[in-house]
Every structure is written in structure tokens, then in C-alpha cells.
Design a protein around this motif. Structure first.
Motif, PDB file in Angstrom:
ATOM      1  N   ILE A 153       0.811  -1.215   0.000  1.00 24.02           N
ATOM      2  CA  ILE A 153       0.000   0.000   0.000  1.00 24.02           C
ATOM      3  C   ILE A 153       0.848   1.270   0.000  1.00 24.02           C
ATOM      4  CG2 ILE A 153      -1.686   1.338   1.326  1.00 24.02           C
ATOM      5  CD1 ILE A 153      -3.119  -0.895   0.193  1.00 24.02           C
ATOM      6  N   LYS A 154       1.866   1.276   0.802  1.00 20.92           N
ATOM      7  CA  LYS A 154       2.649   2.517   0.910  1.00 20.92           C
ATOM      8  C   LYS A 154       3.286   2.872  -0.435  1.00 20.92           C
ATOM      9  CE  LYS A 154       6.488   4.839   3.260  1.00 20.92           C
ATOM     10  NZ  LYS A 154       6.386   5.910   2.290  1.00 20.92           N
ATOM     11  N   GLU A 155       3.826   1.854  -1.095  1.00 17.27           N
ATOM     12  CA  GLU A 155       4.457   2.106  -2.385  1.00 17.27           C
ATOM     13  C   GLU A 155       3.433   2.652  -3.384  1.00 17.27           C
ATOM     14  OE1 GLU A 155       7.512  -0.482  -4.960  1.00 17.27           O
ATOM     15  OE2 GLU A 155       6.733  -1.492  -3.175  1.00 17.27           O
ATOM     16  N   LEU A 156       2.261   2.043  -3.347  1.00 11.96           N
ATOM     17  CA  LEU A 156       1.204   2.444  -4.260  1.00 11.96           C
ATOM     18  C   LEU A 156       0.748   3.876  -3.979  1.00 11.96           C
ATOM     19  CD1 LEU A 156       0.103   0.712  -6.474  1.00 11.96           C
ATOM     20  CD2 LEU A 156      -1.633  -0.150  -4.906  1.00 11.96           C
ATOM     21  N   VAL A 157       0.625   4.194  -2.690  1.00 12.42           N
ATOM     22  CA  VAL A 157       0.242   5.555  -2.314  1.00 12.42           C
ATOM     23  C   VAL A 157       1.301   6.537  -2.825  1.00 12.42           C
ATOM     24  CG1 VAL A 157       0.095   7.137  -0.336  1.00 12.42           C
ATOM     25  CG2 VAL A 157      -1.193   4.992  -0.319  1.00 12.42           C
ATOM     26  N   ASP A 158       2.560   6.221  -2.593  1.00 12.71           N
ATOM     27  CA  ASP A 158       3.613   7.151  -2.995  1.00 12.71           C
ATOM     28  C   ASP A 158       3.662   7.330  -4.511  1.00 12.71           C
ATOM     29  OD1 ASP A 158       4.236   7.624  -0.396  1.00 12.71           O
ATOM     30  OD2 ASP A 158       5.891   6.180  -0.314  1.00 12.71           O
ATOM     31  N   LEU A 159       3.391   6.255  -5.243  1.00 10.12           N
ATOM     32  CA  LEU A 159       3.374   6.371  -6.700  1.00 10.12           C
ATOM     33  C   LEU A 159       2.170   7.167  -7.187  1.00 10.12           C
ATOM     34  CD1 LEU A 159       4.399   2.722  -7.635  1.00 10.12           C
ATOM     35  CD2 LEU A 159       5.725   4.775  -8.154  1.00 10.12           C
ATOM     36  N   SER A 160       1.118   7.195  -6.351  1.00 11.93           N
ATOM     37  CA  SER A 160      -0.107   7.890  -6.763  1.00 11.93           C
ATOM     38  C   SER A 160      -0.071   9.382  -6.478  1.00 11.93           C
ATOM     39  CB  SER A 160      -1.316   7.314  -6.028  1.00 11.93           C
ATOM     40  OG  SER A 160      -1.458   5.965  -6.345  1.00 11.93           O
ATOM     41  N   VAL A 161       0.735   9.762  -5.499  1.00  7.94           N
ATOM     42  CA  VAL A 161       0.751  11.175  -5.101  1.00  7.94           C
ATOM     43  C   VAL A 161       0.994  12.132  -6.281  1.00  7.94           C
ATOM     44  CG1 VAL A 161       2.006  12.897  -3.726  1.00  7.94           C
ATOM     45  CG2 VAL A 161       1.244  10.763  -2.668  1.00  7.94           C
ATOM     46  N   PRO A 162       1.980  11.850  -7.162  1.00  9.45           N
ATOM     47  CA  PRO A 162       2.178  12.774  -8.292  1.00  9.45           C
ATOM     48  C   PRO A 162       0.924  12.956  -9.143  1.00  9.45           C
ATOM     49  CG  PRO A 162       3.966  11.186  -8.195  1.00  9.45           C
ATOM     50  CD  PRO A 162       2.958  10.764  -7.169  1.00  9.45           C
TER      51      PRO A 162
END
Ligand code: ATP
Ligand code: MG
Length: 481
Positions: free
Chosen positions: A328-337
Motif C-alpha cells: 500500500i505505501k508504495e502504491l500511495v507514494d506512486l499515486s501522489v504525483p
């Protein structure tokens, strides 16, 4: 030692075709503890662009295909930019002229064109006549002194040229059909085939993995290497990637830059997995492959011969799979941009934390990261108006005035809930339905539309929990009006 290279020219977008070849070279090198080399083929001065060269580095970096030698990292066989190797090519051109394997050609474009036309009129395949093959030293000197700028041509021997391709087996061509070809242009720069042959030799390239459109070039490069008594690499010609209309994916027709897949919301793991299978398969039916799997399973005999049409649907399918596998964290970070591009999302601690709960319910649903822009909106923005037709069509068998009443009672009920969690909320709402004798299906659809403005959403009470009590009550109240 296994040494492979890619040699893209910085004259346009680094596209999926080049990326696929990069991947095969990379995994082949890693499999054999060899070296993966990046060489920039920038001898086409008119078409070169700095931006395009930057795109090559960034594209490879995004995919994680790191190179062992290259213009930026150096290495024992540099320079790795062809424009910086002109002297090296010149040395071997002079050598071939001295040896009698190459010669100056003073034919003008017009003369060559005339020759071609005559040959075609006689139904002969066009081929340079070799007119300048036998000029005397005096003639050459005189022409050079008069300021003419000759090309240099390679003397093609009268013999069959053959090589053993790693995918297609033995390939042959009759030297008789090939005219003496140019190795140095009149501006003094080497031609593509000459520079490539020299570099592959001087950089000790053991295997050349590139696409099939280079097969005709391979014969010419072999002739050059033979004349220089140089080692000839193992050639492996890969199938081409085609657009849906079966045309070749090509820089010249504005193929998509590989980095644009990132911008469209594709994960690099999905892109890698997808392109790995464009021309190769592991033979065991396995479709989901990590880089390690590819390294373990790669072999030339499972590369196919026929060209492959690029299928976006398949890429999307892979992307969905990798999104669901990601943490989840990786996915969240990739989604922020992507979220930062919207006008509703502001980056702060509270919103960032909220993304984790949203992602947990959305992970199963999205196929591309850019979808978060639309999908996450309702968690941050309350619906500004409600479509009464949408409500009428989806909340069946109940009058509007009853809906208003139902919403009013629900709001009262929800206000009493102090433990604002999905399970409690669901239990309370089910009990509530029992008590007032309404079907859950009816009420829950009404609530879904009231909460989100849409008839589809992630699980309803997870959505309630994430959106929170205040906003939920406000949304239902607005809808009631
Ligand atoms: P251009 O249109 O300028 O020839 P290109 O799109 O063919 O550009 P190149 O720089 O010539 O790209 O090729 C770089 C590498 O990509 C080479 O290894 C080439 O074989 C490979 N390649 C190019 N197009 C495709 C394609 N459609 N499918 C597979 N490989 C390709
Ligand atoms: Mg090309």
C-alpha cells in the motif's frame, strides 16, 4: 566474456521496441554475468537532440535496466558516443583504402540517379556500377586537388555471405547482388554500418541482439569485419513490434516515449513483464514474470520469429495484476504525483494518511494509477449536486417523498453512532432496515448515491468510514434537499 550493447540513436522517442531490446540485452547479460553496454549512435547530426538522449537514460533508469558501460558512466572501451569516435573510424577507413578494400568515389548524386534509372529501365535491380573502382592515383589526386569531396566505398567481394543467426539459423546473401556501398559520406562522417561494425568489434561485443530490420545491415557489417580480420559477434535478430495497423512502431512515426507509460499510470513491473513477452516466452506457460524469473528462464530458442502486435489491453491487464500485488505505501507514494495534478488534493499529513485507507479499498478496482485522480475525488470533495434521474433509476420501488423521509431517519440514526467504523455502521444500518421494514438493497443504493454522487463505489461502509461522520451527515443532508 559475454558483452552486449544497445545503440539507440538520440533522434526521437525511446519507444517500446527499443525498450524491449534493451530488456533482452540486459537479462542476457545478467544471466551470463556479462556486461550490458549503452552506446549512443549520434552520427546523424541533423536529427540528434539532447532531449532525446536524456530520454534514453531516463527511460532505462525508470525500468531499472542499469548499464555497466556508457557515455555517462564510462568504461574501458570508450568513448561510448559515436560522435566522439570519428578518428577511430577514420583510421580504419584509411587502412581499408590502403589495403585495396575501399576506394574514393566521386560520382555525384545526379550521376548515381541516372545509373539507377537506366538499370531500372533494363529491368535490372539497382546496384552501384563500381565506376570509381579503378580510378588511377593520378585521377584521384587531380579530383581531390580540384576540391571534390568524395565518398568512400567498400569493395564488395564476389561471394556468398552467410552467418548463423541466433533465432533464424543460417542466413545467406549473394555479394554479387550488393553494390559497393558507402562507408564514409562526403562530409567525412562514417555511415551507420561502418561505425556500428567498428564499435561492436572495438568494444568486444560478443552478441548483437537487435531487431529484424537490421538483417540486411548485418551482411554489410560482416563484410567490413572480415576485411579487418576482426572477430564477428553472434547476431540474434528479434521480431519487430507493430502498431495495431501492422506498421512498424517507429521513431519516425512518432512512437510513444517509454516514459509516457509511467505518466499514463503504468507500473514499471507491468511494463517490463509485458514487453518481455513481446517476442519471447519462457515455455512453461507462466505469464507473470519478475526480472529474476526472466533472467533464469531466458534463452534464444524461445524467441519467436514472427512480428508482434502491441496490445494495450494486455498491458492494462498486467498493470492491474501488479497494482494488486503492490504494497500500500508504495502504491500511495506512486499515486501522489497524479493526485497533485488535481485541484482537490493538497499534500499534508492528514491527507497523506487518508490516502492509505482509500488505497486499501481502491487497490482492487484500479487498473492504472492515473485513475486515482477520478476515483479518489469523492473522498475529498462532497457532491455539489444530485441527479434526481440517477436516483429514480437506481432506487426503485419507492417514491421520492419516501426517500426524503428515509434519509431523514437515517441521518438521525447515524448521528447517534459514536463508533464510526465500517462494521458498526453496517450493523446499525441493517438493524435499522429491519426496524423500519425497508430492504437493505434499496436503502444502501440510496445512501451510496447520497454519499458519493454515483451508483458505483467501493464497499459502502468503508467509504462512510473514510469520509467520516461530519462529511457523511452533511452529504446526506444535502441530498435530502
Ligand atoms: P528510426 O525510425 O529513426 O529508424 P527506430 O524507431 O527504428 O527509429 P532505432 O533507433 O533505429 O529506432 O532502433 C533502436 C533499437 O530499437 C534497435 O535495436 C532496433 O532494432 C529496435 N527497434 C526499432 N523499432 C523497433 C520495433 N518496432 N520493434 C522492435 N524493435 C525495434
Ligand atoms: Mg530504425
Amino acid at each position: 566474456e559475454i558483452r552486449v550493447r544497445i545503440a539507440p540513436s538520440p533522434t526521437g522517442n525511446f519507444h517500446v521496441g527499443t525498450a524491449r531490446n534493451s530488456l533482452y540485452n540486459y537479462i542476457f547479460a545478467r544471466k551470463n554475468n556479462g556486461k550490458f553496454i549503452l552506446r549512443i549512435d549520434d552520427t546523424d547530426m541533423r536529427r540528434n537532440s539532447e532531449e532525446s538522449e536524456k530520454g534514453i537514460y531516463e527511460g532505462l533508469k525508470w525500468l531499472g535496466l542499469d548499464w555497466d558501460e556508457g557515455p555517462d558512466v564510462g568504461g574501458p572501451y570508450g568513448p561510448y558516443r559515436q560522435s566522439e569516435r570519428i578518428e577511430i573510424y577514420q583510421k580504419y577507413i584509411d587502412y581499408l583504402i590502403d589495403k585495396g578494400d575501399a576506394y574514393y568515389c566521386f560520382c555525384t548524386e545526379e550521376e548515381l540517379e541516372m545509373e539507377r534509372k537506366e538499370q531500372i529501365a533494363k529491368k535490372q535491380p539497382p546496384k552501384y556500377s563500381g565506376k570509381c573502382r579503378n580510378l588511377t592515383m593520378e585521377e584521384i589526386d587531380r579530383k581531390l586537388k580540384s576540391g571534390l569531396k568524395p565518398t568512400v566505398r567498400f569493395k564488395v567481394p564476389n561471394k556468398i555471405i552467410s552467418f548463423n543467426d541466433g533465432v533464424r539459423g543460417e542466413l545467406k546473401w549473394d555479394g554479387n547482388l550488393i553494390g559497393d556501398f558507402v562507408i564514409r559520406k562526403s562530409d567525412g562522417l562514417p555511415t551507420y554500418n561502418f561505425a556500428t561494425a567498428i564499435d561492436d568489434w572495438k568494444m568486444k561485443i560478443s552478441h548483437v541482439l537487435r531487431s529484424q530490420e537490421h538483417i540486411p545491415n548485418t551482411f554489410l557489417q560482416i563484410l567490413i569485419l572480415e576485411a579487418l580480420d576482426a572477430e564477428i559477434p553472434q547476431y540474434v535478430h528479434l521480431p519487430l513490434l507493430l502498431n495495431e495497423d501492422r506498421s512498424k512502431i517507429s521513431k519516425r512515426d512518432g512512437a510513444l516515449y517509454i516514459g509516457e507509460y509511467k505518466e499514463m499510470g503504468y507500473l514499471k513491473e507491468a511494463v517490463l513483464n509485458f514487453i518481455a513477452l513481446l517476442g519471447w516466452n519462457p515455455g512453461d506457460g507462466e505469464e507473470i514474470l519478475s526480472i529474476e524469473d526472466m533472467i533464469n528462464k531466458f534463452s534464444f530458442d524461445r524467441i519467436n520469429n514472427s512480428n508482434v502486435v502491441f496490445d494495450f489491453k494486455k498491458l492494462e491487464w498486467f498493470n492491474g495484476i501488479y497494482i494488486r500485488r503492490k504494497d500500500i505505501k508504495e502504491l500511495v507514494d506512486l499515486s501522489v504525483p497524479f493526485l497533485m495534478e488535481t485541484d482537490y488534493f493538497k499534500m499534508n499529513e492528514e491527507n497523506y494518511k487518508k490516502l492509505f485507507s482509500i488505497m486499501r479499498v481502491e487497490q482492487e478496482r484500479i487498473k492504472r494509477l492515473d485513475e486515482v485522480k477520478e476515483a479518489f475525488k469523492m473522498f475529498f470533495v462532497e457532491p455539489s449536486e444530485y441527479d434526481i434521474n440517477l436516483i429514480k433509476e437506481n432506487v426503485k420501488k419507492i417514491e421520492v417523498k419516501d426517500m426524503v423521509f428515509l434519509l431523514e431517519k437515517t441521518i438521525e440514526e447515524l448521528k447517534m453512532e459514536d463508533n464510526w467504523h465500517a462494521e458498526e455502521l453496517e450493523k446499525r444500518m441493517r438493524d435499522f432496515c429491519d426496524r423500519i421494514g425497508t430492504k437493505t438493497k434499496i436503502l444502501f443504493m440510496l445512501l451510496r448515491i447520497a454519499e458519493t454522487g454515483s451508483k458505483v463505489s467501493p464497499p459502502l461502509f468503508d467509504t462512510f468510514e473514510i469520509i467520516g461522520k461530519d462529511s457523511t451527515i452533511r452529504r446526506l443532508t444535502n441530498c435530502k434537499k
